[in-house]
Write an enzyme that holds these catalytic residues in place. Structure first.
Site, mmCIF file in Angstrom:
data_model
loop_
_atom_site.group_PDB
_atom_site.id
_atom_site.type_symbol
_atom_site.label_atom_id
_atom_site.label_comp_id
_atom_site.label_asym_id
_atom_site.label_seq_id
_atom_site.Cartn_x
_atom_site.Cartn_y
_atom_site.Cartn_z
ATOM 1 N N GLY A 1 11.260 -114.266 68.122
ATOM 2 C CA GLY A 1 12.064 -115.288 67.437
ATOM 3 C C GLY A 1 13.027 -115.929 68.421
ATOM 4 N N THR B 1 13.032 -118.733 69.816
ATOM 5 C CA THR B 1 13.309 -120.169 69.693
ATOM 6 C C THR B 1 14.042 -120.468 68.392
ATOM 7 O OG1 THR B 1 11.077 -120.370 68.809
ATOM 8 C CG2 THR B 1 11.368 -120.956 71.124
ATOM 9 N N GLY B 2 14.610 -119.453 67.777
ATOM 10 C CA GLY B 2 15.273 -119.638 66.483
ATOM 11 C C GLY B 2 16.777 -119.824 66.629
ATOM 12 N N LYS C 1 19.391 -108.473 59.863
ATOM 13 C CA LYS C 1 19.462 -108.437 58.404
ATOM 14 C C LYS C 1 18.847 -109.729 57.862
ATOM 15 C CE LYS C 1 22.810 -111.464 57.243
ATOM 16 N NZ LYS C 1 23.177 -112.320 56.232
ATOM 17 N N HIS D 1 27.307 -107.723 54.152
ATOM 18 C CA HIS D 1 28.664 -107.834 54.702
ATOM 19 C C HIS D 1 29.754 -107.373 53.728
ATOM 20 C CE1 HIS D 1 26.546 -109.984 57.694
ATOM 21 N NE2 HIS D 1 26.572 -111.167 57.133
#
Ligand SMILES: NC(=O)c1ccc[n+]([C@@H]2O[C@H](COP(=O)([O-])OP(=O)(O)OC[C@H]3O[C@@H](n4cnc5c(N)ncnc54)[C@H](OP(=O)(O)O)[C@@H]3O)[C@@H](O)[C@H]2O)c1
Length: 478
Positions: free
Chosen positions: A11, A13-14, A140, A232
Site C-alpha cells: 500500500g 502508493t496510498g 486499523k 481510538h
C-alpha cells in the site's frame, strides 16, 4: 534480537504511506534511528521505479516531516528505497520479495483489511517467510467486523505467531495519551479522587473540522463508530478509567484496559451525518459516497461502567467530522461540594481537561474566593500547555514516528493485543445491536456546526452540557 533489515510497505502508493509513514521514517532517519543496513521496499501496482517513487514521495515528506528536509540526510534515506511493482493478490508476483538472508523483516500492511489475509497467505506460499524472521504491522481497522476480525486473527497468528503481530492504533503513540497514565498514577492529587465519590461525569470528544475527503469508499463501510469509537475512543476511555497496572508491560496495561471495556454498557446513542452548509458539501455529495448514504459521520454515546469505582458515573463520548472545532479532549467534571460558607458554588464546575490534540496540555479549573468582603466564588484555572513548553526543546516525536521506531526495535508495548481488539469489536457489535433495537435514526447536521441537536439534548436532561475545548481560553475575571 536482530535489528530490522528490511522494511516492506504494502500500500506504498496510498494516503497513509505518503502522509504518515514516509515522513515518520524520514524523521527516524534524521534522528539516526534507522539501522545502517535497513532497506525500505515499497510494493505497488503503479509502474514506478525507486527513483520515480521517491520523487513522488518527496513533497509529502517535505510537507509531513517535523524537520526541514536536509539534502545529505535525504540522500542517505533515498538510497534505502527499492520499489517492487506487483499485484498483491497474485502469489506469482511474490517471488520478487524472496530474500535469502537471515535478516529481520518487518512488513507494514497499509491496505484495507480485506487484503491482510491474501498478503499473508501469499507471503507464506511463495516462500518469502522461509528465511529469517518476519513481523507485521497491521493498520486499523483490524478486520471488517467482529467475525472477520476473529478469522483474520486465526490466519495471521497461524502464519506469523501472535508475538510477531503489531496491531497499530496510532493514538497510543500520542504523547498526551501516554501522559494520561502519568497524570493519574504519578499524582496522589488526582488518583485519590478518581472515583464515583468525586467524579460527576466524564466526557471525551474527538472533533474534526475536515470532511471525509478522498476516503469515501473506506468511510462508507466504516462510519464514525468503526473509524473512531471502536479503536481510538475506547483506547482513550480505558486509559482514563483503568486501575493501576502492575508493570509497564503491554500485558499488564492491556489487562486493565480490557477490564474497563468489559465493564461498559451503552444507554443512549445519537447518530448524525453532515449536510451541506454554504460552500461546504454534505457527506452525500462527497466523491465516491452513495447519494443516499446512511453512514454516520457523527456519534454521541452515553455509557455506564460496572467497574465499582465508576458505577453511576455517566460517560459521554462524541466524535464527528465537519464540526466547528478540531479538538480531542478528555474532560472530567467533579461533583460540587456542599458548603454553607459560599452562596454560588453550584454554578462553578470544577473540571480537569486533558487536551490530546491539536493543543496538548492540561487545564484544571477550580474555585477560589473573589477578593473583597463578600463570599462569592469565582472559578480560576491552571492551564499547562505541553506543546508550548516542550515543542522547541526536545522535539517530541509524532505518533507514527514513535510507533515505527518502537516496532523496528521490537518494542510492542504500545501495540494492541488481540484481547483488546476482540473486546472493542464486541463493543462495536453491541452498539450496532443497540441501534437496531432502539431504532436510532440518523440526524442531519449542517457542516461546520456542533453536531445534531439531539447530541446536546443527551446531556441537557441531566443538567449538563458538552464542555468545549475553547473553554480553556476563557479568562475568569476576579
Ligand atoms: N489514511 C489514513 O490516514 C489512515 C489512518 C489510519 C488507518 N488507515 C488505514 O490504512 C489502510 C490504507 O489506507 P489509505 O488511506 O492509505 O488507503 P488508500 O489511499 O486507498 O491506499 C490504499 C493502498 O492500497 C493499494 N492497493 C489497493 N488494492 C491493491 C491491489 N489489489 N494490489 C496492490 N495494491 C493495492 C493502493 O494501491 P494503488 O495506488 O495502486 O491503488 C494504495 O497504495 C486502510 O486500512 C485504512 O483504514 C488509514
Amino acid at each position: 534480537m536482530t535489528e530490522a533489515t528490511r522494511f516492506t510497505i504494502f500500500g506504498s502508493t496510498g494516503d497513509l504511506t505518503y502522509r504518515k509513514l514516509l515522513p515518520a521514517l524520514y524523521q527516524l532517519e534524521a534522528r539516526g534511528l534507522l539501522a545502517s543496513g535497513l532497506t525500505i521496499t515499497c510494493v505497488g501496482r503503479k509502474p514506478l521505479t525507486a527513483v520515480t517513487y521517491v520523487a513522488t514521495a518527496r513533497p509529502w515528506i517535505e510537507k509531513g516531516s517535523r524537520f526541514r528536509v536536509d539534502p545529505e540526510i535525504f540522500a542517505r534515506f533515498e538510497a534505502r528505497f527499492r520499489y517492487v511493482e506487483m499485484e498483491i493478490t497474485q502469489v506469482e508476483d511474490y517471488d520478487l520479495l524472496v530474500d535469502e538472508s537471515e535478516g529481520d523483516h518487518l512488513y507494514y500492511f497499509a491496505v484495507a483489511p480485506a487484503y491482510f489475509e491474501p498478503i499473508a497467505r501469499n507471503l507464506k506460499e511463495a516462500g518469502v517467510l522461509n528465511q529469517g524472521t518476519h513481523r507485521v504491522i497491521l493498520e486499523k481497522p483490524f478486520g471488517e467486523d467482529e467475525t472477520h476480525a476473529r478469522h483474520l486473527n486465526t490466519v495471521l497468528t497461524d502464519i506469523f505467531g501472535e508475538s510477531n503481530l503489531y496491531r497499530i492504533d496510532h493514538y497510543l503513540g500520542k504523547e498526551m495519551i501516554q501522559n494520561i497514565l502519568a497524570i493519574r498514577f504519578a499524582n496522589r492529587l488526582f488518583e485519590g479522587i478518581w472515583n464515583r465519590n468525586f467524579i460527576k461525569e466524564i466526557q471525551i470528544t474527538a472533533a474534526e473540522t475536515i470532511g471525509v475527503e478522498n476516503r469515501g469508499p473506506y468511510y462508507e463501510k466504516a462510519g464514525a463508530i468503526q473509524d473512531m469509537v471502536q479503536n481510538h475512543l475506547l483506547q482513550l476511555l480505558s486509559y482514563v478509567l483503568m486501575d493501576p497496572p502492575t508493570s509497564r508491560s503491554e500485558e499488564a496495561i492491556q489487562r486493565q484496559q480490557s477490564d474497563i471495556i468489559r465493564s461498559l454498557s451503552v444507554t443512549e446513542m445519537v447518530l448524525g451525518q453532515y449536510s451541506a452548509n454554504g460552500e461546504l458539501k454534505g457527506y452525500r455529495e462527497e466523491s465516491k459516497v452513495d447519494p443516499q448514504s446512511v453512514t454516520e459521520t457523527f456519534v454521541a454515546l452515553k455509557l455506564g461502567s460496572s467497574h465499582e469505582k465508576f458505577i453511576g458515573v455517566p460517560i459521554y463520548l462524541r466524535t464527528g467530522k465537519r464540526l466547528d472545532q478540531k479538538a480531542t479532549t478528555i474532560t472530567v467534571l467533579f461533583k460540587t461540594p456542599s458548603s454553607p460558607l459560599f452562596d454560588n458554588l453550584k454554578s462553578h464546575q470544577e473540571m480537569l481537561i486533558i487536551k490530546i490534540q491539536p493543543d496538548e496540555g492540561i487545564y484544571f479549573r477550580f474555585n477560589a474566593k473573589k477578593p473583597g468582603t463578600d463570599q462569592t466564588i469565582n472559578p480560576v484555572m491552571m492551564n499547562f500547555c505541553q506543546s508550548c513548553i516542550y515543542e522547541n526543546r526536545i522535539n517530541t516525536p509524532e505518533a507514527y514516528e514513535r510507533l515505527l521506531g518502537d516496532a523496528l526495535r521490537h518494542d510492542k508495548t504500545l501495540f494492541t493485543g488481540w484481547d483488546m481488539v476482540e473486546l472493542t469489536w464486541q463493543f462495536a457489535s453491541a452498539l450496532s445491536a443497540f441501534k437496531t433495537k432502539h431504532g436510532v435514526m440518523l440526524q442531519l447536521y449542517p457542516a461546520n456546526t456542533d453536531g445534531p441537536q439531539a447530541a446536546q439534548d443527551l446531556l441537557h436532561h441531566t443538567g449538563s452540557t458538552w464542555i468545549r475545548s475553547d473553554i480553556t481560553e476563557e479568562a475568569y475575571a476576579l
